[in-house]
Design an enzyme around this catalytic site. Structure first.
Site, mmCIF file in Angstrom:
data_model
loop_
_atom_site.group_PDB
_atom_site.id
_atom_site.type_symbol
_atom_site.label_atom_id
_atom_site.label_comp_id
_atom_site.label_asym_id
_atom_site.label_seq_id
_atom_site.Cartn_x
_atom_site.Cartn_y
_atom_site.Cartn_z
ATOM 1 N N ARG A 121 -9.063 1.017 9.157
ATOM 2 C CA ARG A 121 -8.652 -0.369 9.374
ATOM 3 C C ARG A 121 -9.718 -1.145 10.141
ATOM 4 O O ARG A 121 -9.550 -2.342 10.362
ATOM 5 C CB ARG A 121 -7.353 -0.380 10.183
ATOM 6 C CG ARG A 121 -6.113 -0.766 9.379
ATOM 7 C CD ARG A 121 -4.966 -0.694 10.357
ATOM 8 N NE ARG A 121 -3.767 -1.358 9.952
ATOM 9 C CZ ARG A 121 -2.707 -0.746 9.429
ATOM 10 N NH1 ARG A 121 -2.748 0.533 9.150
ATOM 11 N NH2 ARG A 121 -1.610 -1.427 9.179
ATOM 12 N N ARG B 5 11.647 -5.859 3.889
ATOM 13 C CA ARG B 5 11.198 -4.468 3.876
ATOM 14 C C ARG B 5 12.091 -3.585 4.756
ATOM 15 O O ARG B 5 12.492 -3.962 5.842
ATOM 16 C CB ARG B 5 9.756 -4.384 4.376
ATOM 17 C CG ARG B 5 9.289 -2.947 4.458
ATOM 18 C CD ARG B 5 7.842 -2.827 4.279
ATOM 19 N NE ARG B 5 7.099 -3.144 5.481
ATOM 20 C CZ ARG B 5 5.814 -2.873 5.603
ATOM 21 N NH1 ARG B 5 5.151 -2.326 4.599
ATOM 22 N NH2 ARG B 5 5.176 -3.198 6.701
ATOM 23 N N ARG C 167 11.494 -2.164 10.449
ATOM 24 C CA ARG C 167 10.526 -1.814 11.477
ATOM 25 C C ARG C 167 10.410 -2.948 12.488
ATOM 26 O O ARG C 167 10.418 -4.105 12.115
ATOM 27 C CB ARG C 167 9.155 -1.552 10.848
ATOM 28 C CG ARG C 167 9.047 -0.182 10.271
ATOM 29 C CD ARG C 167 7.885 -0.045 9.344
ATOM 30 N NE ARG C 167 6.653 -0.648 9.839
ATOM 31 C CZ ARG C 167 5.483 -0.554 9.206
ATOM 32 N NH1 ARG C 167 5.399 0.129 8.081
ATOM 33 N NH2 ARG C 167 4.412 -1.120 9.688
ATOM 34 N N LYS D 205 0.828 -1.207 0.000
ATOM 35 C CA LYS D 205 0.000 0.000 0.000
ATOM 36 C C LYS D 205 0.869 1.267 0.000
ATOM 37 O O LYS D 205 0.604 2.186 -0.763
ATOM 38 C CB LYS D 205 -0.923 0.047 1.232
ATOM 39 C CG LYS D 205 -1.935 -1.085 1.301
ATOM 40 C CD LYS D 205 -2.902 -0.886 2.456
ATOM 41 C CE LYS D 205 -2.252 -0.894 3.841
ATOM 42 N NZ LYS D 205 -1.641 -2.175 4.238
ATOM 43 N N ARG E 62 -0.051 -9.375 13.000
ATOM 44 C CA ARG E 62 -0.663 -8.311 12.184
ATOM 45 C C ARG E 62 -1.558 -8.900 11.099
ATOM 46 O O ARG E 62 -2.593 -8.329 10.774
ATOM 47 C CB ARG E 62 0.432 -7.431 11.570
ATOM 48 C CG ARG E 62 1.171 -6.628 12.626
ATOM 49 C CD ARG E 62 2.371 -5.935 12.047
ATOM 50 N NE ARG E 62 1.982 -4.846 11.174
ATOM 51 C CZ ARG E 62 2.771 -4.331 10.243
ATOM 52 N NH1 ARG E 62 3.976 -4.833 10.050
ATOM 53 N NH2 ARG E 62 2.353 -3.330 9.507
#
Ligand code: AMP
Length: 210
Positions: free
Chosen positions: A88, A123, A156, A13, A167
């Site tokens: 969300r 990532r 992260r 996203k 998550r």
């Protein structure tokens, strides 16, 4: 244009929002980036959000609704925006609706949990401006350094494997029902994740009639 990007954590996203905001000339609003900045600056919002974020859980709706309402009132949002990572939950979607916001489209990026788990391990995000990279798919020009602002790229804390699992579970339970919510309003456009970032951008733009 007012657009929502839906999709599991790691669906791309943030990366797609950056491309779309240049293409459509409207800002991207990422609650994740706003909260990370709040934590870094030690603000009251940051203090409230930190433990939830570190655990891969959602930050309470009232905190998010406050953050997003404030941000959307800023002048750069006048001509539209892309929402990345918000709403969300159904409660957040209802709050946006009650605020009188009418969206043009809701794009849901579809991708398997397996692909996400692989992807999250590579990532990296910029400590300074929040831009996202991937060691293989979207590498920076210089390893570990942000192309845009020169700050350090970090992994992260919530991209650690155990947190990713949490998550994804939260996504399926709390966020996925938003697909039905927006489908009922005739706004949902589901697109499949593609092998490359550019191809995914193309299918999104096509879905938006661009
Ligand atoms: P993101 O960068 O969008 O993946 O967000 C990182 C983390 O910030 C999430 O795992 C949540 O803990 C928190 N967060 C961001 N946006 C929201 C939201 N709209 N509702 C609740 N929590 C959020």
């Amino acid at each position: 244009m007012k657009l929502i990007l839906l999709g599991a954590p790691g669906a791309g996203k943030g990366t797609q929002a950056e491309i779309l905001c240049k293409e459509l000339n409207i800002p991207t609003i990422s609650t994740g980036n706003i909260l990370r900045a709040a934590i870094k600056n030690g603000t009251p919002t940051g203090l409230k959000a930190k433990s939830f974020m570190d655990a891969g859980q959602l930050v309470p709706d009232e905190v998010i609704i406050g953050v997003i309402t404030e941000r959307l009132a800023e002048p750069d949002c006048r001509n539209g925006y892309i929402l990345d990572g918000v709403p969300r939950t159904i409660a957040q979607a209802e709050a946006l609706e009650q605020a009188g916001i009418v969206f043009d489209a809701v794009v849901s990026i579809e991708i398997s949990d397996e692909t996400i788990t692989e992807r999250m391990s590579g990532r990296r995000v910029c400590e300074g401006c929040g831009a996202s990279y991937h060691v293989v798919a979207v590498p920076p020009k210089q390893e570990g350094v942000c192309d845009k602002c020169g700050a350090k790229l970090i992994r992260r804390k919530d991209d650690e494997p155990e947190t990713v699992k949490a998550r994804l579970a939260v996504y399926h339970k709390e966020t996925e029902p938003l697909k039905d919510f927006y489908a009922q309003r005739g706004l949902l456009k589901s697109v499949e994740n593609q092998p490359t970032v550019a191809e995914t951008s193309q299918v999104i733009l096509r879905a938006l009639g661009r």
